[in-house]
Motif scaffolding. Sequence first.
Motif: not given
Length: 881
Positions: A242, A822-823, A826, A829, A853, A859, A862
């Motif tokens: 990540q 979802p933005n 994600v 973070d 995530i 995951k 999301v």
Amino acid sequence: MTLLEKYNEINKRPNGLRLWAIDLHFHTPASKDSAWIEKDAFKILRMIHEAGINCVAITDHFSGNFIDELKNARKTMSGWSEFRGQNLPVILPGVEIEVDGVHLLCIFSEKYGTAEINYFLSRIGIKPGQYGDPEANCTTGLLDIRAAVDEYGGLIIAAHANSNKGLLGIKGKNFADIASIIDIVEINRPNFERDVEGARKYRPELKNKPFIRGSDAHSEEGLKKDRFYIKMQSPSFSSLKQIIFEPFSRFLPSEYETAILGISFSSSTGIFGSQILSFNGAMNTIIGGRGDGKSILMDSIRYALEEYPTLDHLNNLDGGMLSRISGTFKDGDSISVFILHHKEIYACIRGIAIEKARKAYSASTPAKWYKIEAGDFTEIIRPEGLKFTIYSQGEIESLTRELDVIGEICDSYNPEISDIKDRISESLSILDFLFSERLRIRKIDELLPEKKNRNTELAVNIARFEELLGSIDKSIYRKMSRANEEASRMINEIWEVIEQMRRIGGSMIGRLDNVKDSFFEEGSFINTDFEAYFNHVRSTVIRISEIMTFSDIGKFNDTPERKSWKVKLDAEKVVYDNLIRASGMETQESLMPRLIALREDQKKVGIEIESDSAEIGKLEEVEINIRATLSDVISLQSALRDARMSNIEKLNADTPETVYVDYGSDNSELKDWLDETLKSKGITEKGATVSRLASLSPMELLLNITSKNVEEIKKLGVSEANANILIGVIDSMQEQSLHRVNVAFTPSIGLLKGGQKFPTATLSIGEKVSAVFPLLTLNTGRPILLDQPEDDLDHNYIINNITQSIKQNKSRQQFIIVTHNPNIPVLADSDQIIKMKRIEESHTCIVETSGAIEDDSIKSHVMRLDGGMEAIEIRYRRYRS
């Protein structure tokens, strides 16, 4: 479950990302140039564990031979009693290679081992005879190396980039080519921060690459010297990857002063039952479907903390926060929120007790606060300075229409403003007292003439009564009455004596007859002498008794003299009675008490007049103090304006360039007050006059009025006649309220488009929220809780502004965000993603899972917000076609 048990449960639960110690550049005895003497995997693993390393990559030169030994040792040691309950270091398989004189580390998932490393080496042209040879060189093309690493989903790290055979030692195309295939840059000691800053500044190809520090250790001492921390859900390769997407935020420790640690519910029937949730100190995202309890979870936190919405319709009316809480919980349920604030732990507990009157709701049970320390807790008042930024669904959109509320929020970012406002508030309280004093003294002044008149009336009555008493005391009747009373008393006394003597005389005759035998002897007197003396005594007693019996003293009242006296006395009494009636009294005896009462009244009124005169003498001092305090408030308001202007400059600097904030104020309340106060008072051109007067602040206007400064008012364009009416009307008000009339601080907010300012009134709902949102969520160190901020925001704004702002600030303040977008989790973070789920059978909502995530379960949840992997891939192919 007790308060301490709840806190302990929250404290031990995993809550997403936290810092783990890693070393991605470690050499084992498998390397030919290794200085290791002992080749014991168990000892090496124990050494790594004792050095505090949670995740280690084994990166021998062109070799993976020792990886399986360490992994097998880890498996064995994890069953040993001394390591029970402990996390032994995660072993990542890796290898160090050399390409064009530059050392690269190739790291792979923990599920792989020596065989995969050997296969990878064969893919890049390294023969078994070269395994472990530090002088070997890879001649395979860079893209082929990248492809071989990608086959296993691995990472390429530029090893010790600032040292010998490091990436920063080369330039030109060779540098650019190698930089294009690497994922991470490793910097060795001693100047990590300086070298990273220089590399990002002078090597633009590395600007957005993550930088780490590795030990490049060949000994135990080297391993202990360099410990590097990365935010991960757990020490794992998936978490490590990540950092490619988060080249900055995954390395920052959280330094927040305040954070919500968790929340627990005590409810037998509520939708959350007796659940306990833990929050990360950085960013928390709450996701789930509609009806999964996300928003009511936010409401619950807000209710417990008593951080209500600013606007009533979002708070206590039907459909507002209290309405939702009332419909979700039952009376007697409770919510506990645990908070870290300035390194102290607090618990806030609030019971559910909500009442409804018509459409309005109110909570009757206040929150209780406790401090937790040393395994115990103590009830306290709410810690000073403990604040939160919380906005419910749709609240920000509502606030865009309430610029005075936005003004208060803007003010809250500057402590100086708060201090000045407190001082103004104190001065207003002083003015309240002074105007109350002025009113009191003016009323005393109004009543003083009446008291003086009363004093005069009392003096007249006292003089009249004193004169009357003097006349009565000198009257003939008073003297005749006293003489008559004395004479009657003497006659009565004589008559009483005569009556007594008459009774004694009769008694004595009987007593003589009883003693007669003493004078007899054998029935006759003893001799003639005895007989003669006895008869003399008896005759004397009889004569005295007869005199008393036939006395004329009883006929005294019937004598002519006595009758004449009575006639004269009665005549004088008529004159006396007329004097008494003229005084208003019934008897002479009531005259003196009345005179005494009048004198007491006069004394009391005299004291009041003296006291009132002294109070009236204070009026001028009160007027002076009023004007001085008004001047002080005017100065403070000027300082407040300067502080606000400075604050606005800072707000403009701290918000996106597309947002602007201008100073603004709203004097409509002053206009309305003047319009109502001056109604039917003879003001000419009233509308224009009111507008001109409202150009001053209420304090400035009131200072001119209390100073009777007609000339200053005329400067506003107000006629002299109107100025005098104004002064007369407002100065004579019984209850002064002009100083309490508010001129609201209403900053002008909007967006900049093409260099032009567009205020919120001209913007769409989404644009309004985009303009206001940055002002409401500035970094203040306090936790920010948002319920679906994306509802009224432009999609690009979420990506370019919200997520970036969160990433910049989440190491210094906590975020708890409910979202369907979802933005947000994600791109920002999210340190912890909490997936809520509704259980229809039991009508409850639970935490289905939580994590970061990199967690496969998280995951997948999301991705469902984004339509699922299939939808994502279809969109991707269409965008690429």
